[in-house]
Write a protein that holds these residues in place. Structure first.
Motif, PDB file in Angstrom:
ATOM      1  N   TYR A 130       0.816  -1.221   0.000  1.00 28.59           N
ATOM      2  CA  TYR A 130       0.000   0.000   0.000  1.00 28.59           C
ATOM      3  C   TYR A 130       0.845   1.266   0.000  1.00 28.59           C
ATOM      4  O   TYR A 130       0.410   2.296  -0.462  1.00 28.59           O
ATOM      5  N   HIS A 131       1.986   1.155   0.672  1.00 31.37           N
ATOM      6  CA  HIS A 131       2.725   2.383   0.975  1.00 31.37           C
ATOM      7  C   HIS A 131       3.909   2.607   0.051  1.00 31.37           C
ATOM      8  O   HIS A 131       4.908   3.197   0.444  1.00 31.37           O
ATOM      9  N   TYR A 132       3.800   2.097  -1.165  1.00 33.21           N
ATOM     10  CA  TYR A 132       4.820   2.353  -2.171  1.00 33.21           C
ATOM     11  C   TYR A 132       4.351   3.468  -3.090  1.00 33.21           C
ATOM     12  O   TYR A 132       3.173   3.536  -3.438  1.00 33.21           O
ATOM     13  N   GLY A 133       5.275   4.322  -3.470  1.00 42.02           N
ATOM     14  CA  GLY A 133       4.981   5.308  -4.502  1.00 42.02           C
ATOM     15  C   GLY A 133       5.371   4.747  -5.860  1.00 42.02           C
ATOM     16  O   GLY A 133       5.454   3.530  -6.042  1.00 42.02           O
ATOM     17  N   GLU A 134       5.644   5.649  -6.791  1.00 41.54           N
ATOM     18  CA  GLU A 134       5.997   5.237  -8.145  1.00 41.54           C
ATOM     19  C   GLU A 134       7.280   4.388  -8.134  1.00 41.54           C
ATOM     20  O   GLU A 134       8.219   4.673  -7.403  1.00 41.54           O
ATOM     21  N   ARG A 158       9.431  10.210  -1.359  1.00 41.44           N
ATOM     22  CA  ARG A 158       9.906  10.424   0.012  1.00 41.44           C
ATOM     23  C   ARG A 158       9.191  11.597   0.673  1.00 41.44           C
ATOM     24  O   ARG A 158       8.925  11.560   1.878  1.00 41.44           O
ATOM     25  N   SER A 159       8.833  12.604  -0.131  1.00 43.38           N
ATOM     26  CA  SER A 159       8.114  13.741   0.450  1.00 43.38           C
ATOM     27  C   SER A 159       6.727  13.300   0.931  1.00 43.38           C
ATOM     28  O   SER A 159       6.131  13.922   1.802  1.00 43.38           O
ATOM     29  N   LEU A 160       6.221  12.200   0.363  1.00 41.34           N
ATOM     30  CA  LEU A 160       4.923  11.658   0.780  1.00 41.34           C
ATOM     31  C   LEU A 160       5.070  10.537   1.814  1.00 41.34           C
ATOM     32  O   LEU A 160       4.092   9.929   2.225  1.00 41.34           O
ATOM     33  N   GLY A 161       6.314  10.246   2.196  1.00 40.80           N
ATOM     34  CA  GLY A 161       6.544   9.187   3.184  1.00 40.80           C
ATOM     35  C   GLY A 161       6.443   7.786   2.609  1.00 40.80           C
ATOM     36  O   GLY A 161       6.368   6.800   3.347  1.00 40.80           O
ATOM     37  N   LEU A 162       6.446   7.666   1.271  1.00 41.87           N
ATOM     38  CA  LEU A 162       6.225   6.363   0.636  1.00 41.87           C
ATOM     39  C   LEU A 162       7.543   5.627   0.365  1.00 41.87           C
ATOM     40  O   LEU A 162       8.594   6.248   0.189  1.00 41.87           O
ATOM     41  N   GLN A 259       8.369   6.331   5.359  1.00 35.21           N
ATOM     42  CA  GLN A 259       7.919   6.283   6.749  1.00 35.21           C
ATOM     43  C   GLN A 259       7.413   4.883   7.056  1.00 35.21           C
ATOM     44  O   GLN A 259       6.753   4.275   6.219  1.00 35.21           O
ATOM     45  N   THR A 260       7.733   4.400   8.257  1.00 30.59           N
ATOM     46  CA  THR A 260       7.321   3.036   8.588  1.00 30.59           C
ATOM     47  C   THR A 260       6.328   2.996   9.740  1.00 30.59           C
ATOM     48  O   THR A 260       6.324   3.866  10.606  1.00 30.59           O
ATOM     49  N   HIS A 261       5.497   1.966   9.722  1.00 26.92           N
ATOM     50  CA  HIS A 261       4.569   1.685  10.805  1.00 26.92           C
ATOM     51  C   HIS A 261       5.233   0.642  11.714  1.00 26.92           C
ATOM     52  O   HIS A 261       6.093  -0.101  11.257  1.00 26.92           O
TER      53      HIS A 261
ATOM     54  N   GLU B 134       0.317   5.637  -4.416  1.00 27.52           N
ATOM     55  CA  GLU B 134      -0.115   4.906  -3.221  1.00 27.52           C
ATOM     56  C   GLU B 134      -1.492   4.270  -3.440  1.00 27.52           C
ATOM     57  O   GLU B 134      -2.373   4.873  -4.047  1.00 27.52           O
ATOM     58  N   THR B 135      -1.643   3.048  -2.947  1.00 26.27           N
ATOM     59  CA  THR B 135      -2.925   2.337  -3.016  1.00 26.27           C
ATOM     60  C   THR B 135      -3.864   2.869  -1.932  1.00 26.27           C
ATOM     61  O   THR B 135      -3.409   3.163  -0.826  1.00 26.27           O
ATOM     62  N   VAL B 136      -5.145   2.990  -2.249  1.00 23.79           N
ATOM     63  CA  VAL B 136      -6.091   3.447  -1.223  1.00 23.79           C
ATOM     64  C   VAL B 136      -7.163   2.385  -0.975  1.00 23.79           C
ATOM     65  O   VAL B 136      -7.405   1.527  -1.817  1.00 23.79           O
ATOM     66  N   SER B 137      -7.782   2.467   0.195  1.00 18.50           N
ATOM     67  CA  SER B 137      -8.899   1.587   0.539  1.00 18.50           C
ATOM     68  C   SER B 137     -10.142   2.429   0.681  1.00 18.50           C
ATOM     69  O   SER B 137     -10.109   3.494   1.307  1.00 18.50           O
TER      70      SER B 137
END
Lengths: 273, 273
Positions: A130-134, A158-162, A259-261, B134-137
């Motif tokens: 889910y948290h990957y960008g391009e 990276r600016s989006l935290g992805l 950014q990580t959870h 980014e993927t959304v739900s």
């Protein structure tokens, strides 16, 4: 019918039962040879493992063949069942849209058999898809050709935290510069596969050139080698750390961590440098 | 050994040979039941298709069971081979990182068998996986709960020209509000799967509320139903058009199209409304 069949990432056992059925009933079996054949036990002089496994010959289709002779393959598929085998998924890192468009335009039925691709199998490191960008591609730099359009894309991610998946260059059956100049019979460079180490070296060079502090030696990354194979290697660490790791044989790829959870961090711990 | 095995997206024939081998040698086989069982010919009272196919019983593990009783399953895997089956890929749309972390922490060996996931199989529509943000739900809205954090994410993706994969809500084995209040034996709502139509309706409602013109009735999208199955349905069109399409049985998902390349457009043509 033209079956476009993903083989997955490991070896001959990673085909699905649906894919194997389609191979078995096809009169002709082609296999794209420009991503990687290494893990399928193939060598320049034979396709022994896969051919033995399927009990039928496989026609190796390199980049030129697919581009130049796809027409003939598609025509065969008008009256016969033809299988075209693809490492990973048919619409993963290397897409085969061209082939589908050409086949469908000629009225040939196309059936796609999906499989795992590097694009989803990287999920195993714990960073959520889910948290990957391009996704970016890192090409081999040469003396005179050092394209770095990936830098802006990584910056945005990276600016989006992805997280950013970096696909690393593969050079298979590249004509030599000399044979291109001279004309006549083409000669080819030996195959080259970019390592995690080279990718990081190039990434750091580009950061130094642009200086936007998008990432640096201390940026967390995950390096992958032979993803999906039994001997896959996954190491999480800073760019500086991973630059020193010997990942072994290709294929490699690299993820720049955003950014990580907490649950992502827990998984990464198992792969720590 | 704990095998976490992706089943792919279609039916029992979409397992890989590697996955099937692991199932055959496992003493116990569990299957996660909270994404979708529909396509695997399963019903509430039996797992007939898959059990017949594997020649062994399968223990259905719903969300509660996985969360509450994973410990027992992991303990079994200390001395036995245990298979845990997952629709799609183990690290696709629904991740199983928790389970891996718990198993590894207890010293249990974990082997992951990858497969296709909705996250890569959407590539079949021709939009390149490289160009997704980014993927959304999209969760089901209720009278009082209408969360719309997906709007900001779609906004960012679209400002970068990227496609957005929207995963649509699945409500399986949700306790009824009454049974939660009353306590005692839990009762469950009937399962609900969000359709493309409902997703678009909710998306347009949120656009109207925020008014940032992130997307609108004329925005190009691709709707998918039963992706990876033999009767999959893929339709490309505007939100307004797709809102009227009957996609049939679940599961559905939706892609909001970003900037397209000519080869992407050629492929989309085959799926046009």
């Amino acid at each position: 019918m033209l079956y476009i069949i993903g083989l997955g990432l490991g070896d001959e056992k990673d085909i699905t039962l649906r894919g194997l059925e389609a191979v078995k009933k096809s009169q002709k079996v082609y296999m794209e040879a420009y991503t990687s054949l290494l893990s399928f036990g193939l060598s320049a002089d034979g396709l022994s493992n896969l051919e033995k496994f399927y009990g039928k010959p496989i026609i190796l289709a390199d980049r030129e063949m697919v581009e130049e002779k796809a027409g003939a393959m598609i025509e065969e598929a008008i009256h016969n069942d033809v299988a075209f085998l693809v490492v990973g998924d048919p619409f993963g890192a290397t897409t085969h849209s061209d082939l589908v468009v050409r086949a469908k335009t000629l009225g040939v039925k196309v059936e796609v058999v999906h499989n795992a691709s590097v694009m989803n199998a990287v999920g195993i490191c714990g960073l959520q898809l889910y948290h990957y960008g391009e996704t970016v591609s890192i090409p081999f730099f040469t003396e005179t050709w050092r394209p770095d359009s990936f830098y802006e894309k990584i910056k945005k991610n990276r600016s989006l935290g992805l997280h950013t998946l970096c696909l690393l260059d593969i050079r298979v059956k590249e004509p030599t510069f000399e044979s291109l100049c001279r004309g006549g019979k083409k000669q080819y460079e030996p195959p080259r596969y970019m390592s995690v180490n080279t990718a990081i070296e190039q990434l750091l060079e580009v950061e130094q050139k642009h200086g936007d502090s998008v990432y640096g030696e201390d940026t967390q990354c995950v390096g992958f080698a032979r993803l999906g194979s039994e001997d896959q290697k996954i190491v999480a660490g800073t760019m500086k750390q991973l630059e020193r790791v010997d990942f072994g044989a290709p294929l490699h790829c690299l993820v720049i961590v955003g950014q990580t959870h907490p649950v992502e961090e827990e998984m990464l711990e198992f792969y720590k440098y």
